[in-house]
Design a protein around this motif. Structure first.
Motif, mmCIF file in Angstrom:
data_model
loop_
_atom_site.group_PDB
_atom_site.id
_atom_site.type_symbol
_atom_site.label_atom_id
_atom_site.label_comp_id
_atom_site.label_asym_id
_atom_site.label_seq_id
_atom_site.Cartn_x
_atom_site.Cartn_y
_atom_site.Cartn_z
ATOM 1 N N GLN A 122 0.840 -1.206 0.000
ATOM 2 C CA GLN A 122 0.000 0.000 0.000
ATOM 3 C C GLN A 122 0.873 1.254 0.000
ATOM 4 O O GLN A 122 0.547 2.243 -0.663
ATOM 5 N N ALA A 123 1.979 1.216 0.723
ATOM 6 C CA ALA A 123 2.884 2.363 0.746
ATOM 7 C C ALA A 123 3.512 2.592 -0.625
ATOM 8 O O ALA A 123 3.662 3.744 -1.069
ATOM 9 N N LEU A 124 3.882 1.514 -1.310
ATOM 10 C CA LEU A 124 4.437 1.644 -2.658
ATOM 11 C C LEU A 124 3.424 2.270 -3.614
ATOM 12 O O LEU A 124 3.777 3.120 -4.447
ATOM 13 N N LEU A 125 2.163 1.852 -3.497
ATOM 14 C CA LEU A 125 1.118 2.427 -4.350
ATOM 15 C C LEU A 125 0.890 3.896 -4.017
ATOM 16 O O LEU A 125 0.726 4.730 -4.919
ATOM 17 N N TYR A 126 0.877 4.231 -2.724
ATOM 18 C CA TYR A 126 0.688 5.619 -2.318
ATOM 19 C C TYR A 126 1.799 6.514 -2.866
ATOM 20 O O TYR A 126 1.535 7.594 -3.417
ATOM 21 N N VAL A 127 3.038 6.063 -2.741
ATOM 22 C CA VAL A 127 4.172 6.852 -3.234
ATOM 23 C C VAL A 127 4.114 6.977 -4.752
ATOM 24 O O VAL A 127 4.442 8.034 -5.316
ATOM 25 N N ALA A 128 3.672 5.909 -5.435
ATOM 26 C CA ALA A 128 3.557 5.976 -6.896
ATOM 27 C C ALA A 128 2.507 6.999 -7.324
ATOM 28 O O ALA A 128 2.681 7.702 -8.331
ATOM 29 N N LEU A 129 1.417 7.122 -6.563
ATOM 30 C CA LEU A 129 0.386 8.104 -6.890
ATOM 31 C C LEU A 129 0.854 9.536 -6.647
ATOM 32 O O LEU A 129 0.275 10.479 -7.206
ATOM 33 N N MET A 130 1.888 9.710 -5.834
ATOM 34 C CA MET A 130 2.422 11.041 -5.592
ATOM 35 C C MET A 130 3.434 11.466 -6.658
ATOM 36 O O MET A 130 3.843 12.624 -6.691
ATOM 37 N N LEU A 131 3.839 10.547 -7.525
ATOM 38 C CA LEU A 131 4.855 10.856 -8.533
ATOM 39 C C LEU A 131 4.427 11.946 -9.524
ATOM 40 O O LEU A 131 5.258 12.766 -9.926
ATOM 41 N N PRO A 132 3.159 11.997 -10.000
ATOM 42 C CA PRO A 132 2.798 13.084 -10.917
ATOM 43 C C PRO A 132 3.025 14.477 -10.341
ATOM 44 O O PRO A 132 3.391 15.396 -11.083
ATOM 45 N N SER A 133 2.821 14.650 -9.036
ATOM 46 C CA SER A 133 3.079 15.950 -8.424
ATOM 47 C C SER A 133 4.564 16.283 -8.480
ATOM 48 O O SER A 133 4.951 17.428 -8.775
ATOM 49 N N HIS A 134 5.418 15.300 -8.208
ATOM 50 C CA HIS A 134 6.859 15.518 -8.321
ATOM 51 C C HIS A 134 7.258 15.784 -9.771
ATOM 52 O O HIS A 134 8.118 16.629 -10.045
ATOM 53 N N LEU A 135 6.637 15.052 -10.690
ATOM 54 C CA LEU A 135 6.941 15.258 -12.109
ATOM 55 C C LEU A 135 6.618 16.679 -12.537
ATOM 56 O O LEU A 135 7.404 17.315 -13.260
ATOM 57 N N TYR A 136 5.483 17.195 -12.084
ATOM 58 C CA TYR A 136 5.093 18.569 -12.428
ATOM 59 C C TYR A 136 6.105 19.576 -11.893
ATOM 60 O O TYR A 136 6.467 20.533 -12.584
ATOM 61 N N GLU A 137 6.580 19.371 -10.675
ATOM 62 C CA GLU A 137 7.541 20.291 -10.078
ATOM 63 C C GLU A 137 8.913 20.191 -10.725
ATOM 64 O O GLU A 137 9.643 21.179 -10.794
ATOM 65 N N LEU A 138 9.268 19.002 -11.230
ATOM 66 C CA LEU A 138 10.618 18.773 -11.749
ATOM 67 C C LEU A 138 10.766 19.097 -13.227
ATOM 68 O O LEU A 138 11.901 19.286 -13.694
ATOM 69 N N LEU A 139 9.676 19.155 -13.983
ATOM 70 C CA LEU A 139 9.782 19.269 -15.434
ATOM 71 C C LEU A 139 10.611 20.466 -15.922
ATOM 72 O O LEU A 139 11.458 20.293 -16.809
ATOM 73 N N PRO A 140 10.424 21.695 -15.380
ATOM 74 C CA PRO A 140 11.290 22.784 -15.848
ATOM 75 C C PRO A 140 12.779 22.503 -15.623
ATOM 76 O O PRO A 140 13.616 22.839 -16.476
ATOM 77 N N ILE A 141 13.124 21.894 -14.485
ATOM 78 C CA ILE A 141 14.530 21.588 -14.208
ATOM 79 C C ILE A 141 15.045 20.540 -15.184
ATOM 80 O O ILE A 141 16.141 20.677 -15.754
ATOM 81 N N THR A 142 14.290 19.467 -15.382
ATOM 82 C CA THR A 142 14.758 18.402 -16.271
ATOM 83 C C THR A 142 14.813 18.854 -17.724
ATOM 84 O O THR A 142 15.695 18.419 -18.473
ATOM 85 N N VAL A 143 13.891 19.732 -18.112
ATOM 86 C CA VAL A 143 13.947 20.288 -19.469
ATOM 87 C C VAL A 143 15.219 21.109 -19.651
ATOM 88 O O VAL A 143 15.906 21.000 -20.683
ATOM 89 N N LEU A 144 15.560 21.900 -18.651
ATOM 90 C CA LEU A 144 16.777 22.711 -18.735
ATOM 91 C C LEU A 144 18.021 21.825 -18.792
ATOM 92 O O LEU A 144 18.894 22.020 -19.645
ATOM 93 N N ILE A 145 18.121 20.851 -17.888
ATOM 94 C CA ILE A 145 19.308 19.999 -17.840
ATOM 95 C C ILE A 145 19.438 19.184 -19.120
ATOM 96 O O ILE A 145 20.529 19.093 -19.712
#
Length: 368
Positions: A51-74
């Motif tokens: 259940q913890a693995l599933l919960y953390v996986a569902l939180m990944l889109p929020s991290h992806l949204y925050e990281l996209l400008p950085i990863t695009v730049l790099i």
């Protein structure tokens, strides 16, 4: 020109994908390690490692949204620097790829990243985050916003209401509901406390196990207090389930439309909406930062590299991306404290980095 676009777009997309995968995997590991504490704490309710693995996986889109400008730049810096080091970009320039054409080509790619970032932040991340909170609430019993709960206000014809919802249950019902009624002169008229509450389909709330107290003025110096206990109590209101969920969830993880509707509700009831207005404008301007990052990376293609110096510039790109995120967060908090215009507070980081990127492009590309 199609061949050049295919080359640049393919290289940049693959590089951004690999960098994003690396960052997301790192965040997934850190979140899972932190979530293991909750597994031990709520083991008796069935909250397992799966259940913890599933919960953390569902939180990944929020991290992806925050990281996209950085990863695009790099990713874009890496591709531009590698093409410059191998002299491939020099060959492209001699083949007719001028500065303005290169800028236009990368900006089209940047617009693609803008659309993708907006879709992730406005649709995928809010849905995944809500699912994650509901999943965890099945084992913790509720979703709350700390000890104070969520506060809302509503104006009706002859009364003003201040409403406090302690938490939301997994079945979308409310826990620990308190309703304070004030007259137009600002005096407390009644107080209603319900252990649980549900949302009706006829613009009403149904409260259960209710403690209802009424305050009635008998004369200028005396007030009569009447207290009663009832099993159910119906309260007519325009506060919907979406508004309560919006107040409970973090504003940065809400969709643009939900934020706009909640801001209108706060303005209509005389509440301060600046925090939500800043988040609304961040939702509008944040995806555009991907376009800024692509433009910021273009001057790296016009630099002269020695062997092994690409890693140095990629590290500089990482620092620039981190500084953008820090500036975005700091200016958001500073704007809320200082009372700056919400749209200016949200747009300022992008404007600053747009000026830096265009200055670097003008100096390194046009003038040199």
């Amino acid at each position: 020109m199609k061949t050049i676009r295919r080359l640049l777009y393919g290289e940049v997309v693959i590089a951004v994908l690999l960098v994003t995968l690396g960052f997301v995997s790192l965040f997934y590991f850190f979140d899972f390690v932190e979530e293991l504490q909750a597994v031990g704490k709520h083991r008796d309710t069935g909250y397992t490692v799966a259940q913890a693995l599933l919960y953390v996986a569902l939180m990944l889109p929020s991290h992806l949204y925050e990281l996209l400008p950085i990863t695009v730049l790099i990713g874009t810096i890496f591709v531009m620097a590698r093409l410059a080091q191998s002299s491939e970009f020099t060959i492209l320039r001699t083949s007719g790829l001028g500065p303005w054409l290169a800028l236009r080509t990368l900006m089209v790619l940047g617009l693609g990243f803008v659309v993708f970032t907006f879709a992730v932040g406005d649709y995928v991340a809010p849905m995944a985050d809500k699912s994650a909170q509901l999943l965890k609430s099945r084992y913790q019993g509720k979703v709350s916003v700390g000890k104070t709960g969520a506060w809302l206000k509503e104006r009706q014809a002859y009364s003003h209401y201040a409403v406090n919802v302690g938490a939301l249950a997994p079945d979308a019902s409310m826990r620990d509901v308190r309703i304070f009624e004030f007259n137009n002169q600002g005096f407390l008229v009644s107080m209603t406390e319900g252990q649980t509450g549900t949302f009706g389909k006829d613009d009403s709330w149904q409260l259960n196990k209710v403690d209802h107290t009424e305050f009635t003025s008998t004369d200028a110096n005396a007030t009569r207090v009447e207290r009663s206990f009832v099993d159910t109590f119906r309260w007519s209101t325009q506060i919907s389930a979406e508004m309560v969920a919006t107040a409970v969830l973090r504003p940065e993880r809400m969709g643009t439309i939900d934020l706009f509707q909640y801001i209108r509700h706060l303005d209509a009831n005389g509440q301060s909406a600046q925090k939500y207005e800043i988040q609304f404008w961040k939702k509008v301007f944040y995806p555009l930062s991907c376009l800024v990052m692509v433009v910021l990376a273009l001057p790296f293609a016009y630099l002269h590299f020695r062997s092994g110096s690409v890693a140095t510039y990629v590290f500089g790109g990482v620092m620039a991306g981190i500084s953008f995120v820090l500036l975005n967060n700091v200016l958001g908090d500073l704007g809320a404290l200082q009372g700056w215009w919400p749209w200016l507070t949200a747009a300022l980081p992008g404007l600053i980095y747009s000026f830096i990127s265009l200055t670097a492009f003008t100096w390194l590309v046009i003038r040199r």
